[in-house]
Scaffold this active site. Structure first.
Site: not given
Ligand code: CDT
Length: 311
Positions: A193, A168, A46, A106, A142, A123
């Site tokens: 991550n 993730c 990611e 993302n 995020e 994402k």
């Protein structure tokens, strides 16, 4: 047998000061190793091109946008696409995407063996918070920097199989795998991550965090009879540790390869996509056994409501 030899190309830490060109050079070193080891497909983490910037609170949009890519491939990443095409290796990696109409996602992409992008995922489950919080050990912003993905969980016919992606935190949600499972997915790839410590509590040992990571991957693989390839960005980024444990999980839920460092590291496994058949035709024969008349709450309700507490 429908074999796909996969390389999970874990990246060690990327510091704020590191350039995209330096990171891409590291990715190409891993790709060359993968070529020597006969890989068909190499998966990177990611937000592979930069440090995990959502840990940093930024108010100026220009500061944020420096971490985003406006096109893919671009000048910095083209050498990676060219190296992959030269070796006839499909690749997948994550990056921060800024669309022409100014939306931030993302994102991860998937190429075929010619280097053409054949799949994109944005994402959906964005962890963390949108505003600065001063009572936690570090930020996870995020929700500030990205919109939730708008592409659903598509799958792609490539490499002779049915491939899907997530990113993730998505790996912790059974819905992620099941939506792809319902499209016959045979391999789910993802980058992550994951901080080695919990920003909100010092009581969660790293060992427990790694346990939950593995548990999520293994359950997703087993319950949907799919390969899962999970690739870390690991190590200490500007004083912030991320755990490794990149893993390749078989459709029976067993881990067949796992990284042992928190540095750039390639793990390789030859995955027979036909190994998904046993689970898909027996215990997880969805058409035969699922009872969707009882699953309505899954899409009707977001949070839990205890009986008696309804409005
Ligand atoms: N990158 C990412 O999604 N990391 C999350 C950490 C959540 S802590 C707020 C993860 O689920 O690993």
């Amino acid at each position: 047998m429908r074999n796909v030899t996969v390389g999970a190309a874990q990246l060690g830490p990327i510091q704020k000061a590191d350039s995209r060109q330096a990171v891409v050079a590291r990715m190409i070193v891993l790709l060359e190793e993968a070529a020597e080891k006969g890989c068909d497909f190499v998966v990177f983490p990611e937000l592979a091109l930069t440090t995990f910037f959502p840990r940093w609170y930024m108010e100026d949009q220009a500061d944020v946008d420096q971490y985003f890519e406006r096109e893919m491939p671009n000048a910095a990443t083209r050498p990676l696409f060219e190296a992959a095409a030269k070796h006839g290796i499909a690749i997948s990696f994550g990056y921060a995407e800024l669309t022409p109409d100014g939306q931030h996602y993302n994102t991860s992409i998937l190429t075929d063996k010619t280097g053409a992008i054949v799949g994109k995922y944005r994402k959906i489950h964005l962890p963390g918070h949108a505003e600065y919080e001063d009572d936690i050990a570090f930020q996870h912003l995020e929700k500030r920097y990205f919109l939730p993905g708008d592409l659903g969980f598509p799958v792609f016919n490539v490499l002779g199989g049915v491939m899907g992606m997530c990113i993730c935190n998505d790996r912790r949600w059974p819905e992620t795998y099941r939506v792809m499972g319902l499209q016959g997915v045979e391999m789910v790839t993802l980058g992550f991550n994951t901080p080695s410590t919990n920003a909100r509590s010092s009581n969660e040992p790293e060992e427990d965090r790694v346990f939950h990571h593995r548990l999520s991957l293994q359950a997703g693989a087993y319950q949907n009879a799919t390969w899962v390839v999970a690739v870390a960005k690991a190590g200490v980024e500007d004083d912030h540790p991320l755990f490794g444990c990149s893993a390749i999980v078989a459709p029976n839920g067993k881990i067949v390869a796992e990284s042992v460092t928190e540095e750039d590291e390639l793990i390789v496994h030859t995955c027979d996509l036909d190994a998904t058949r046993f689970g898909k035709e027996t215990v997880f024969n969805f058409a035969k056994h699922r009872r969707i008349e009882h699953y309505g709450l899954i899409t009707e309700r977001t949070g839990a409501i205890v009986p008696g507490d309804e409005e």
